[in-house]
Every structure is written in C-alpha cells, then in structure tokens.
Scaffold this active site. Structure first.
Site, PDB file in Angstrom:
ATOM      1  N   ALA A  67      30.220  49.543  46.584  1.00 34.04           N
ATOM      2  CA  ALA A  67      31.242  49.115  45.789  1.00 34.04           C
ATOM      3  C   ALA A  67      31.819  48.466  46.666  1.00 34.04           C
ATOM      4  O   ALA A  67      32.485  47.570  45.992  1.00 34.04           O
ATOM      5  CB  ALA A  67      31.817  50.629  45.770  1.00 34.04           C
ATOM      6  N   ARG A  98      37.909  47.950  37.522  1.00 34.86           N
ATOM      7  CA  ARG A  98      39.318  47.598  38.594  1.00 34.86           C
ATOM      8  C   ARG A  98      40.418  46.469  38.388  1.00 34.86           C
ATOM      9  O   ARG A  98      41.563  46.571  38.531  1.00 34.86           O
ATOM     10  CB  ARG A  98      38.892  46.903  39.594  1.00 34.86           C
ATOM     11  CG  ARG A  98      39.332  46.674  41.210  1.00 34.86           C
ATOM     12  CD  ARG A  98      38.243  46.144  42.209  1.00 34.86           C
ATOM     13  NE  ARG A  98      39.127  46.219  43.341  1.00 34.86           N
ATOM     14  CZ  ARG A  98      38.658  45.002  44.021  1.00 34.86           C
ATOM     15  NH1 ARG A  98      37.865  43.872  43.656  1.00 34.86           N
ATOM     16  NH2 ARG A  98      39.699  44.194  45.037  1.00 34.86           N
TER      17      ARG A  98
END
Ligand code: CFM
Length: 543
Positions: A67, A98
């Site tokens: 990630a 995000r």
C-alpha cells in the site's frame, strides 16, 4: 452521557488512563505497549517505541508495505502504468479511494483512474506467475502505449519467488520503454512505511536523472511528499506560480514520471511529508548536492512560514516582496473567516491518529481555531517523526528495517551542484536551518497523550476519558467513533472535502470545522443499543 470535562486550565495527567488501557493486555504485551504510549512533556526528551510489529490480534489502523509503495508514493503519478502483480483483492483499495487528484493537459496520458492487475489465480501460485506478468505487461503496453510501467509485488509474489525485476528487465528490452519492479510485498515491513522506502529507492534508481532538461525558471524547486489529496497540490501550485517559483516535479501529487526524470535539475527540495519521502531528499543531496528543507502548507501560519523560508533560501528581493504581498492579501481573507468561526469552536478538543505526518500538520490548523489536540499519534511513523531528526543516530536498526534495501549513493560528478553546497553552507552560517524537522512531540501540549499505532480498544478508552469534540482518522475508524457520539473527520481522504492546504485550504477547513463542531447533534445521540433492549432471535432446525 456524562458531561465533558473542563480542560481550560491544562490537560489532566492521563496516567490513570494509560494504566487502564494497559491492564487489559497480557503482562508481556503491556510491557512492550507502554513504550508506545507517552505522556507528553514538550520540555523533556522522551523516547517512544515505534516502527515495530503490531501485536497480532489487535485491530490496528495500519496498512501494508505494498500500500505504501504502490498506493501512496507511485499512485498519484498519472503517466505511468502501475501494474499490480497479485490477486485482484490487493487492487481494490488502490483504486483512488485516497482521492488523489490530477490535472491532465490536453492530449496527456492519465492512467490513474484505471486499476491494473495480473489477477493472480491459484494456478499461478502453484506454477509461478512470471509468464502471466509478462503477458500483462505486453497487453498494457499494446492498449495504452505508456512511457513507463511499474510492477508492484504483493505478498504471494514474494512467497512463491516470482522475480519481478528480471521480468521488468526483459520487458524493458522487448518494448523499449522504462519498466521497473518493486519488491514491496505486503509483509516486507511492519507497515506501509517500508513501502515508502522501497518506492523511494525504485524511483531514485530508475527515474530521477534520466533527463538533463535545460532550465526553465530562475528558481527551480521540487515538492516532495505532497500527494494531492482532495486537490491540495493545486493550491500549492497556484501559490508557487504567483510567487515566481518554478515547480519542476512533485513526488507525487499531480505529477508525471517524465517530470521526475529531470527533478535533479532543481535548486531546492522541499519536503512536506517527511515520513514518506525523506529518503529521496537525502539521496538527491548526496548525489546532486541539492539541499532540502522541511515545509508544510497545512495551516495558514505554516504556509506563511514555508513561503518565507523559500524566499529566504533564494534571497531574491523581488520574490521576497511578492511573497509578502501574497501573504498580506491572503491572510486578510483568512483572518476574516477565522474571526467569525473561531469564537464558535474555540476551546474544543481534538484527537488525531493518522499516517506519518498529518497527525502533526493538522494540529496547526486546529490550533489556528483555538482547538487543542489532547491526544495524537501516527500509524507507522519513525522516532524522528515524533521526537525530531536529532534522534536519528540513536535509532536502532532492527531485522524488519534490514529487510529493506539501503542504496549506496555516490556523487554524480557531471551533475553535482557545488554552487548549492556553497549556498547551503553560507545560509547555515547565518542560522538558516536545513533538514529541519523537530517532530510532533515538542509541538504538543504537556500531558497530551502520544500513542503510536493506536488500536481499537485504546480508541474507545481515549474517547471515554477525554470526550473529544472531533476525532480525526480514516474510514476504518469513522463509524465506530461516530457511534460513540463523536464526529470523525477523515484526514486521509478528507471525506468529500478539501483542499485544505495553503490559505484557501485553511478557509475550507475552518468552515468544515464550524459545520462539524458548532452543532450539538453529536451530544444528543446515543448508540441505539444503549437505550433499546437487545434483539434476541431463535432458530429451529428441522431434521
Ligand atoms: Fe505522508 Fe500522506 Fe501521511 Fe503517508 Fe498515508 Fe496519506 Fe496519511 Mo493516508 S504519505 S504519511 S502513507 S502525508 S495515505 S497522503 S493520509 S496515511 S498522514
């Protein structure tokens, strides 16, 4: 619901709270955990135990190494295909959750709204996935004609031993574009922090320095560790443009891989998120002589400070005057909004548990509104992010850190900038600070509770003890916290808001905080299970 405590005369000593938290853990765990929970005193240097493995069984906020590498550092770059070698599930959360944004010029490539994965199956786990990876690279190239492809390893890739680097080399030779791999398997480090480091290494090795482009501006800079969440980078870019600062490349908000190729021609690197990107800043200084300074554009005051710092670095009278003009104009707007909102939210209490830099940066924004941070922590930061860079020489290297390649960087004689080294030395002798990150703890109040890698149990206890007015974290925490009657502001994705950087962003944030905090609605609700009887069901099984 009990009344909120009055902390106007200073924060209470949270020692009893810490004891209650630790009581729940087995003795061995408690002994370790106490080192990650520090009762802050800004006057005293205290060590915090961080960047260590999360205790199994605990509900952590952390993410994985993949990630940090694929999602965080490379994710926002629009003209590279970021191909995930792994099961499709690994890609789900890498798909723009995000909220990193980008602005594509006419005819420019933009691949960030796609998800590229080799969709590994059981068969590939058993017989190997390299052939499938090669096919995927070819397919991506044929369809999208990118200038670069990055290959990201997920856990099974490391477990079965697929060599993404040799596949990358082969495919680079076959297709004639820049292709490189990352050994960023999720388990490789204790958190996404390892992925940042791996990404920094890969970009530095395979991208930075590929293009010696001629200068295009008088004052050329790179912005490191800004990821354009909710449009943050757009605010900063506009500010730089007005101040006459040429932004060559951002690592990596609103960026292109092409711009990173000539980023070594900058005169200064500015580091916004120290945790995720200090490695490239350090390596660029080693190799090219480009100095770096820490900046922050979160908060109006921090923005003024950072702008002045850049102007001082370049020492140009025209730029200094322009910066002052911008500050005077923008601060007038900021003050106007702040003066109407501050009286409504002043004295409220905030908590923030996010990532590796925002838990610090956002305290400035809250501070501007007179909101105090009673407790804060990072998910995966290192001691320097808490205690300041001065502790770096004392940080012990453990086995997990050794797992990450440490590049040996040497001076690039052809591109090295002795003029910048000289400039740095001269400025330093006049008190100008480079590599100047003092960390979060010295900026926090006495008796505030600093907690690394906070977990669910601790979150519940914190809320009970402090009764904060706002809790800042991410989507995993959001609804649990709200069910406790406390509004949660996501500081990763900003919920649906932003930008929050620079002057315009500060105004956005003030308005958002007024909306969230100047209401009593959260104090009026109680979780349904507190008032209603439990639902009991029964089941009849017939044979
Ligand atoms: Fe840096 Fe970030 Fe952060 Fe981060 Fe992150 Fe993020 Fe973050 Mo979420 S790079 S350390 S790994 S500022 S995705 S843009 S918000 S945890 S505080």
């Amino acid at each position: 619901m009990p009344k909120r405590r009055d902390f106007t005369n200073g924060l209470p000593d949270p020692i009893a709270l810490r004891e209650e938290i630790l009581k729940k853990y087995p003795a061995k765990i408690a002994k370790k955990r106490i080192k990650g929970i520090v009762i802050n005193d800004p006057e005293v240097d205290q060590e915090i135990m961080v960047n260590v493995r999360t205790i199994p069984g605990i509900i952590t906020q952390r993410g994985c190494t993949y990630a940090g590498c694929k999602g965080v550092v490379l994710g926002p770059t629009r003209d590279i295909i970021n191909l995930v070698h792994g099961p499709i599930g690994c890609s789900f959360y890498a798909w723009l959750t995000r909220r990193n944004q980008t602005r594509v010029p006419e005819g420019g490539d933009n691949f960030i709204n796609y998800c590229y994965s080799t969709d590994m199956q059981d068969e590939n786990i058993v017989f190997g996935g390299e052939a499938k990876l090669k096919e995927a690279v070819r397919e991506a190239f044929e369809i999208f004609k990118p200038k670069a492809i990055g290959i990201f390893s997920t856990c099974p890739v490391g477990l079965i031993g697929d060599d993404v680097h040799s596949v990358a080399r082969d495919m680079k030779a076959e297709l004639g574009i820049n292709i490189f791999g990352f050994s960023c398997e999720g388990y490789r480090g204790v958190s996404q922090s390892a992925g940042h480091h791996i990404a920094n290494n890969g970009v530095f090795k395979h991208v930075v320095g590929l293009n010696d482009r001629e200068r295009v501006g008088k004052f050329q800079v790179n912005l490191l560790g800004e990821y354009n969440i909710g449009g943050d980078a757009f605010e900063i870019e506009a500010l730089f443009e007005e101040a006459g600062i040429t932004l060559l490349s951002t690592f990596s908000g609103n960026s292109t891989i092409k711009s990173m190729e000539y980023s070594h021609t900058a005169d200064l690197n500015m580091v916004m998120c120290h945790r995720s990107i200090n490695y490239i800043a350090e390596m660029m200084e080693e190799k090219y002589g480009i100095p770096w300074v820490k900046v922050s554009f979160v908060g109006a005051e921090a923005t003024c400070k950072s702008l002045r710092k850049i102007a001082d670095y370049f020492g140009d009278a025209g730029m200094k005057a322009k910066v002052e003009e911008i500050i005077a104009r923008e601060m007038a707007k900021v003050e106007a909004v702040k003066s109407s909102i501050k009286p409504r939210v002043e004295g409220k209490l905030a908590m923030m548990f996010v990532g590796g830099s925002r838990a610090h940066h956002y305290q400035d924004l809250f501070g501007e509104l007179g909101i105090r941070t009673v407790s804060a922590g990072y998910e995966f930061a290192h001691r320097d992010d808490y205690e300041g860079r001065k502790v770096i020489p004392t940080i012990k290297i453990d086995a997990d850190t050794r797992n990450i390649e440490e590049l040996t960087v040497s001076k690039d004689e052809a591109h090295f900038r002795p003029d910048l080294v000289e400039k740095k030395a001269e400025l330093e002798s006049n008190g100008f600070a480079f590599k100047d990150y003092d960390g979060m703890m010295p900026d926090m109040l006495k008796n505030s509770l600093v907690i690394d890698d906070v977990n669910h149990w601790e979150t519940e206890k914190l809320i009970e003890f402090y009764k904060p007015d706002v809790f800042c974290a991410g989507i995993k925490e959001k609804y649990v916290v709200q069910k406790a009657g406390v509004p949660l502001k996501q500081l990763h994705s900003y919920d649906y808001g932003g930008p929050y950087t620079c002057f315009g962003g500060a105004i956005n944030f003030y308005v958002e905080m007024e909306r969230m905090l100047a209401t009593n609605i959260w104090k009026m609700i109680d979780a349904p299970w507190k008032n209603e009887s439990e639902l009991v069901g029964s089941m009849t099984i017939e044979y």
